[in-house]
Scaffold this motif. Structure first.
Motif, PDB file in Angstrom:
ATOM      1  N   ARG A  32     -11.144   6.639   0.620  1.00 15.29           N
ATOM      2  CA  ARG A  32     -11.095   8.113   0.654  1.00 15.29           C
ATOM      3  C   ARG A  32     -10.079   8.663  -0.350  1.00 15.29           C
ATOM      4  O   ARG A  32      -9.762   9.844  -0.329  1.00 15.29           O
ATOM      5  CB  ARG A  32     -10.739   8.595   2.071  1.00 15.29           C
ATOM      6  N   THR A  33      -9.559   7.799  -1.229  1.00 12.78           N
ATOM      7  CA  THR A  33      -8.554   8.185  -2.239  1.00 12.78           C
ATOM      8  C   THR A  33      -7.288   8.748  -1.581  1.00 12.78           C
ATOM      9  O   THR A  33      -6.632   9.631  -2.107  1.00 12.78           O
ATOM     10  CB  THR A  33      -9.144   9.177  -3.274  1.00 12.78           C
ATOM     11  N   GLU A  34      -6.953   8.215  -0.400  1.00 10.62           N
ATOM     12  CA  GLU A  34      -5.715   8.615   0.283  1.00 10.62           C
ATOM     13  C   GLU A  34      -4.587   7.615   0.011  1.00 10.62           C
ATOM     14  O   GLU A  34      -3.437   7.873   0.382  1.00 10.62           O
ATOM     15  CB  GLU A  34      -5.952   8.677   1.801  1.00 10.62           C
ATOM     16  N   ALA A  35      -4.925   6.486  -0.579  1.00 11.58           N
ATOM     17  CA  ALA A  35      -3.924   5.430  -0.796  1.00 11.58           C
ATOM     18  C   ALA A  35      -4.418   4.485  -1.886  1.00 11.58           C
ATOM     19  O   ALA A  35      -5.616   4.457  -2.206  1.00 11.58           O
ATOM     20  CB  ALA A  35      -3.701   4.644   0.494  1.00 11.58           C
ATOM     21  N   GLU A  46      -9.819   3.678  -5.331  1.00  7.87           N
ATOM     22  CA  GLU A  46     -11.132   4.309  -5.496  1.00  7.87           C
ATOM     23  C   GLU A  46     -11.156   5.110  -6.806  1.00  7.87           C
ATOM     24  O   GLU A  46     -12.141   5.122  -7.515  1.00  7.87           O
ATOM     25  CB  GLU A  46     -11.412   5.215  -4.296  1.00  7.87           C
ATOM     26  N   ASP A  64     -12.484   3.294   4.335  1.00  9.76           N
ATOM     27  CA  ASP A  64     -11.092   3.387   4.807  1.00  9.76           C
ATOM     28  C   ASP A  64     -10.234   4.310   3.921  1.00  9.76           C
ATOM     29  O   ASP A  64     -10.739   5.029   3.081  1.00  9.76           O
ATOM     30  CB  ASP A  64     -10.470   1.992   4.937  1.00  9.76           C
ATOM     31  N   SER A  65      -8.915   4.260   4.148  1.00  7.98           N
ATOM     32  CA  SER A  65      -8.013   5.203   3.454  1.00  7.98           C
ATOM     33  C   SER A  65      -8.075   5.035   1.937  1.00  7.98           C
ATOM     34  O   SER A  65      -8.088   6.027   1.201  1.00  7.98           O
ATOM     35  CB  SER A  65      -6.577   5.014   3.943  1.00  7.98           C
ATOM     36  N   VAL A  66      -8.145   3.801   1.472  1.00 13.56           N
ATOM     37  CA  VAL A  66      -8.205   3.573   0.022  1.00 13.56           C
ATOM     38  C   VAL A  66      -9.512   4.146  -0.523  1.00 13.56           C
ATOM     39  O   VAL A  66      -9.531   4.804  -1.569  1.00 13.56           O
ATOM     40  CB  VAL A  66      -8.059   2.067  -0.311  1.00 13.56           C
ATOM     41  N   ASN A  77     -12.641   0.372  -3.165  1.00 12.17           N
ATOM     42  CA  ASN A  77     -12.818  -0.084  -1.777  1.00 12.17           C
ATOM     43  C   ASN A  77     -14.190   0.334  -1.244  1.00 12.17           C
ATOM     44  O   ASN A  77     -14.373   0.438  -0.034  1.00 12.17           O
ATOM     45  CB  ASN A  77     -11.703   0.459  -0.889  1.00 12.17           C
ATOM     46  N   ILE A 109       0.867  -1.189   0.000  1.00  9.78           N
ATOM     47  CA  ILE A 109       0.000   0.000   0.000  1.00  9.78           C
ATOM     48  C   ILE A 109       0.895   1.228   0.000  1.00  9.78           C
ATOM     49  O   ILE A 109       1.966   1.214   0.636  1.00  9.78           O
ATOM     50  CB  ILE A 109      -0.975  -0.015   1.206  1.00  9.78           C
ATOM     51  N   HIS A 110       0.528   2.242  -0.772  1.00  6.01           N
ATOM     52  CA  HIS A 110       1.253   3.522  -0.761  1.00  6.01           C
ATOM     53  C   HIS A 110       0.239   4.657  -0.661  1.00  6.01           C
ATOM     54  O   HIS A 110      -0.872   4.561  -1.182  1.00  6.01           O
ATOM     55  CB  HIS A 110       2.070   3.710  -2.044  1.00  6.01           C
ATOM     56  N   ARG A 111       0.706   5.725  -0.026  1.00  2.15           N
ATOM     57  CA  ARG A 111      -0.106   6.923   0.162  1.00  2.15           C
ATOM     58  C   ARG A 111      -0.185   7.717  -1.152  1.00  2.15           C
ATOM     59  O   ARG A 111       0.812   7.831  -1.864  1.00  2.15           O
ATOM     60  CB  ARG A 111       0.597   7.775   1.224  1.00  2.15           C
TER      61      ARG A 111
END
Ligand code: MG
Length: 165
Positions: free
Chosen positions: A146-149, A105, A142-144, A138, A13-15
């Motif tokens: 929210r297009t954060e990762a 996402e 979660d973070s994915v 996703n 996973i990457h930010r």
């Protein structure tokens, strides 16, 4: 005649951040964000590297390309993948197939999947029919979500003997 085979799993996973290119499966994808990291941060190629290393019980990508080593700053992840393919070939293994999932996402990845498969198959040295890339969102979670990762999962099967196609 069949030969013993070995399976391996990989995850990464990457930010997602601004001012970075988005590279997935060796393909640059138009998007206003890219993945943060020491290399080009191609999360799909990293997951595949770890699946191959796992199948050969050769540790993980961090052991082979430590992010404390400046030689690997900005390295193309396809180059890393090529080096790992060479390492496993030296030990007498050949890649039978790779399957993978990219969880993102945004952006929509479906149009880019044929190019990703083509690039990966080329570097893996196997036929296109042996390389699978699937994309999922996703579901906003979660973070994915929210297009954060962006995350990726991969599985690889190796033969313990060279195969001739
Ligand atoms: Mg990574």
């Amino acid at each position: 005649m069949s030969h013993p085979s070995r399976v391996g799993i990989g995850y990464d996973i990457h930010r997602l951040v601004g001012d970075r290119k988005l590279v997935l499966g060796g393909i640059e994808i138009p998007f206003d964000k890219g993945l943060l990291g020491h290399s080009d941060s191609d999360v799909l190629s990293h997951a595949i590297c770890d699946a191959l290393l796992g199948a050969a019980a050769l540790g993980d990508i961090g052991a082979h390309f430590p992010d404390t080593d400046d030689r690997f700053e900005g390295i193309s992840s396809l180059d890393m993948l090529a080096q790992i393919v060479a390492k496993i070939a030296e030990r007498g293994y050949s890649v039978l197939n790779v399957d993978s999932i990219v969880v993102a996402e945004q952006p929509k990845l479906a149009p880019h999947i044929p190019s990703m498969r083509g690039r990966l198959a080329e570097v893996l040295g196997i036929d296109l029919s042996r390389v699978s890339v699937k994309a999922k969102t996703n579901e906003g979670l979660d973070s994915v979500g929210r297009t954060e990762a962006i995350a990726a999962h991969a599985i690889a099967m190796l033969s313990e003997q060279a195969i001739v196609e």
